[in-house]
Design a protein around this motif. Structure first.
Motif, short mmCIF file in Angstrom:
data_model
loop_
_atom_site.label_atom_id
_atom_site.label_comp_id
_atom_site.label_asym_id
_atom_site.label_seq_id
_atom_site.Cartn_x
_atom_site.Cartn_y
_atom_site.Cartn_z
N ARG A 180 -11.63 20.41 3.08
CA ARG A 180 -10.29 20.01 3.48
C ARG A 180 -10.21 19.88 5.00
O ARG A 180 -11.03 20.45 5.74
N LEU A 181 -9.23 19.16 5.46
CA LEU A 181 -8.96 18.99 6.89
C LEU A 181 -7.63 19.66 7.17
O LEU A 181 -6.57 19.10 6.87
N GLY A 182 -7.67 20.86 7.71
CA GLY A 182 -6.45 21.63 7.84
C GLY A 182 -5.93 21.96 6.45
O GLY A 182 -6.67 22.47 5.61
N PRO A 183 -4.68 21.62 6.16
CA PRO A 183 -4.15 21.87 4.82
C PRO A 183 -4.39 20.72 3.84
O PRO A 183 -4.02 20.82 2.67
N PHE A 184 -5.01 19.63 4.31
CA PHE A 184 -5.15 18.43 3.49
C PHE A 184 -6.42 18.50 2.65
O PHE A 184 -7.52 18.64 3.18
N GLN A 185 -6.27 18.30 1.35
CA GLN A 185 -7.35 18.54 0.41
C GLN A 185 -8.44 17.47 0.43
O GLN A 185 -9.62 17.78 0.40
N GLU A 186 -8.05 16.21 0.45
CA GLU A 186 -9.02 15.12 0.36
C GLU A 186 -8.78 14.14 1.51
O GLU A 186 -8.15 13.09 1.33
N PRO A 187 -9.27 14.45 2.69
CA PRO A 187 -8.95 13.64 3.87
C PRO A 187 -9.41 12.19 3.78
O PRO A 187 -8.71 11.29 4.24
N PHE A 188 -10.58 11.94 3.18
CA PHE A 188 -11.05 10.55 3.12
C PHE A 188 -10.19 9.72 2.17
O PHE A 188 -9.89 8.55 2.45
N SER A 189 -9.77 10.31 1.06
CA SER A 189 -8.87 9.60 0.14
C SER A 189 -7.52 9.33 0.81
O SER A 189 -6.91 8.28 0.58
N ILE A 190 -7.06 10.28 1.61
CA ILE A 190 -5.80 10.06 2.34
C ILE A 190 -5.95 8.88 3.29
O ILE A 190 -5.08 8.01 3.37
N LEU A 191 -7.07 8.85 4.01
CA LEU A 191 -7.31 7.76 4.95
C LEU A 191 -7.34 6.41 4.24
O LEU A 191 -6.75 5.43 4.72
N CYS A 192 -8.00 6.35 3.09
CA CYS A 192 -8.08 5.09 2.34
C CYS A 192 -6.71 4.70 1.79
O CYS A 192 -6.35 3.51 1.77
N SER A 193 -5.93 5.68 1.35
CA SER A 193 -4.58 5.39 0.85
C SER A 193 -3.70 4.84 1.97
O SER A 193 -2.94 3.89 1.78
N LEU A 194 -3.82 5.44 3.15
CA LEU A 194 -3.05 4.94 4.30
C LEU A 194 -3.52 3.55 4.70
O LEU A 194 -2.72 2.72 5.16
N GLY A 195 -4.81 3.27 4.53
CA GLY A 195 -5.31 1.92 4.80
C GLY A 195 -4.70 0.91 3.86
O GLY A 195 -4.32 -0.20 4.27
N ASN A 196 -4.56 1.27 2.58
CA ASN A 196 -3.90 0.38 1.62
C ASN A 196 -2.43 0.21 1.95
O ASN A 196 -1.87 -0.89 1.80
N LEU A 197 -1.80 1.29 2.38
CA LEU A 197 -0.40 1.20 2.77
C LEU A 197 -0.23 0.21 3.92
O LEU A 197 0.68 -0.64 3.91
N TYR A 198 -1.13 0.28 4.90
CA TYR A 198 -1.02 -0.60 6.06
C TYR A 198 -1.20 -2.07 5.69
O TYR A 198 -0.43 -2.93 6.14
N VAL A 199 -2.21 -2.38 4.86
CA VAL A 199 -2.45 -3.79 4.54
C VAL A 199 -1.31 -4.35 3.69
O VAL A 199 -1.01 -5.55 3.76
N ASN A 200 -0.66 -3.51 2.89
CA ASN A 200 0.51 -3.98 2.15
C ASN A 200 1.69 -4.21 3.09
O ASN A 200 2.45 -5.17 2.92
N TYR A 201 1.84 -3.32 4.06
CA TYR A 201 2.89 -3.54 5.07
C TYR A 201 2.62 -4.82 5.84
O TYR A 201 3.54 -5.61 6.10
N LYS A 202 1.36 -5.04 6.20
CA LYS A 202 0.99 -6.26 6.92
C LYS A 202 1.23 -7.49 6.05
O LYS A 202 1.72 -8.52 6.53
N GLY A 203 0.89 -7.40 4.76
CA GLY A 203 1.13 -8.51 3.85
C GLY A 203 2.61 -8.82 3.72
O GLY A 203 3.02 -9.99 3.69
N LEU A 204 3.42 -7.77 3.63
CA LEU A 204 4.86 -7.96 3.54
C LEU A 204 5.41 -8.61 4.81
O LEU A 204 6.29 -9.48 4.76
N LYS A 205 4.88 -8.20 5.94
CA LYS A 205 5.30 -8.78 7.21
C LYS A 205 4.92 -10.26 7.29
O LYS A 205 5.72 -11.10 7.73
N ASP A 206 3.70 -10.60 6.87
CA ASP A 206 3.27 -12.00 6.86
C ASP A 206 4.11 -12.83 5.90
O ASP A 206 4.42 -14.00 6.18
#
Length: 410
Positions: free
Chosen positions: A97-123
């Motif tokens: 874990r990273l601090g209290p976060f259990q699966e840091p790499f999965s969190i990073l990938c989920s945030l990456g998906n969140l960003y590209v969807n935000y970018k797609g919505l913006k486009d």
């Protein structure tokens, strides 16, 4: 350029799969060695007179017993002999874990998906006109996707029964809405300029199906979840979505047979009406995209089927699935935005030509009824309108103005 992009995606996914070395997962929490460690840790550190666990763990809901399970899981994994089976603990691998976060790499990938969807919505907001009837449906898709990846990040940060449900429910909402959009788009229930009378009933039907699914899941007590049923439900929805888009892409290369049912002839809808897909030359720039993306998505889903113990106790199969969906999502947004624009252009061009040829007659909607919500397309007046003096700017009738006010007889 498009082919190079998909070749890059294919190579990217292939390398990820080759990196995944599958192992056998078992219930490590049932192992006597793990249980002995767990009991000893709880007796040593979880008694009331002992100092509490760090505040950053308590802030995110960690308990002393859960922290002991985390520590003992890693201690057990550290002592596994080379070549022995890897074990899961309470259904999860031993992640660092990273601090209290259990699966840091999965969190990073989920945030990456969140960003590209935000970018797609913006486009989408920037490129698709507000008058395009597909725009709001795609905006809703973007909002639903962003919500899904928010809860995915929360779930991978802190796995609890409630965050698990929110993650799974949000994922189902995304899958069901993408299926709904594919039905609406492919069968023309909503186009950039018109709306079918079947749009609301079909939307309500899928909504009731998903609501029934959620109601059934909520009937189980907290801590119990019918994973098998839930997985099958989502697979059926996703498979239907994939089949529809593959058929859509193949309709540009193959002519589907017509089916007669109760005196009615049914045929696969034209992708860009009124043009026949086989006769379009050149073909639309993105006509192969859905089939390619379905193939790549199916390839990426192999990460979910062939689970393996985390590489460096950080990267597991599920996190690689989330990583692979980032480029796939970018490609899907590119297709959907381009498709909405090209569909609008095709329909507007067709209606403009039809109105010109008909001398200014109204257009007919998808169900054969005149649609009041279609765009008022400017048209050239015919000779009769000019002679009668009723032709306004670009063929729009000139209002005669107010009637002259007559004086009342005294």
């Amino acid at each position: 350029m498009v082919r190079q992009t998909y070749s890059t995606l294919t190579i990217f996914l292939g390398l990820l799969i080759l990196a995944a070395i599958p192992t056998f997962a078992s219930s490590g929490d049932r192992n006597p060695t793990f249980q002995h460690c767990l009991k000893g840790c709880q007796l040593t550190y979880c008694e009331p007179h002992q100092p509490p666990i760090p505040s950053y763990l308590r802030l995110f809901g960690w308990t002393c017993k859960e922290n002991c399970a985390y520590e003992c899981g890693h201690t057990f994994t550290d002592n596994i002999r080379p070549g022995s089976k890897s074990h899961q603990f309470y259904g999860k691998w031993a992640f660092y874990r990273l601090g209290p976060f259990q699966e840091p790499f999965s969190i990073l990938c989920s945030l990456g998906n969140l960003y590209v969807n935000y970018k797609g919505l913006k486009d989408l907001r920037r490129r698709v006109r507000k008058e395009n009837g597909m725009r709001n449906w795609l905006i809703a898709l973007g909002v639903i996707q962003i919500n899904t990846w928010i809860w995915s990040s929360v779930f991978h940060a802190r796995d609890t029964p409630n965050t698990e449900r929110l993650d799974y429910f949000s994922a189902t909402l995304t899958i069901s809405y993408t299926l709904l959009y594919s039905i609406i788009r492919i069968f023309g229930l909503r186009t950039p300029i018109s709306q079918s009378k079947y749009l609301i009933p079909v939307t309500a039907l899928i909504g009731f199906i998903v609501l029934g699914h959620f109601t059934y899941l909520l009937s189980f007590p907290i801590g119990f979840f019918p994973y098998g049923y839930h997985t099958k439900f989502n697979l059926y929805l996703a498979a239907t979505h994939n089949i529809l888009w593959v058929l859509w892409s193949l309709s540009f290369s193959y002519k589907y047979p017509k089916i007669k049912i109760i005196g009615k002839t049914l045929e696969f809808p034209k992708p860009y009406p009124p043009h026949e897909p086989l006769g379009q030359n050149p073909k639309p720039s993105e006509y192969q995209t859905p089939a390619i993306l379905v193939l790549l998505t199916t390839l990426a889903m192999s990460f979910e089927l062939f689970d393996f113990s985390p590489i460096f106790r950080i990267i597991d199969a599920h996190s690689l699935w989330h990583l692979s969906t980032i480029p796939l999502t970018i490609a899907w947004w590119h297709f959907m935005i381009t498709d909405a624009i090209e569909l609008e252009g095709s329909l507007l061009s067709s209606n403009s030509n039809r109105q010109f040829n008909n001398g200014g007659n109204g257009t007919t909607g998808i169900d054969g009824d005149s649609k009041s919500n279609e765009l008022d397309i400017p048209r050239t007046p015919n000779f009769t309108q000019v002679a009668a003096g009723t032709a306004g700017r670009l063929g729009r009738p000139i209002s005669p103005g107010k009637s002259p006010k007559l004086d009342k007889p005294e």
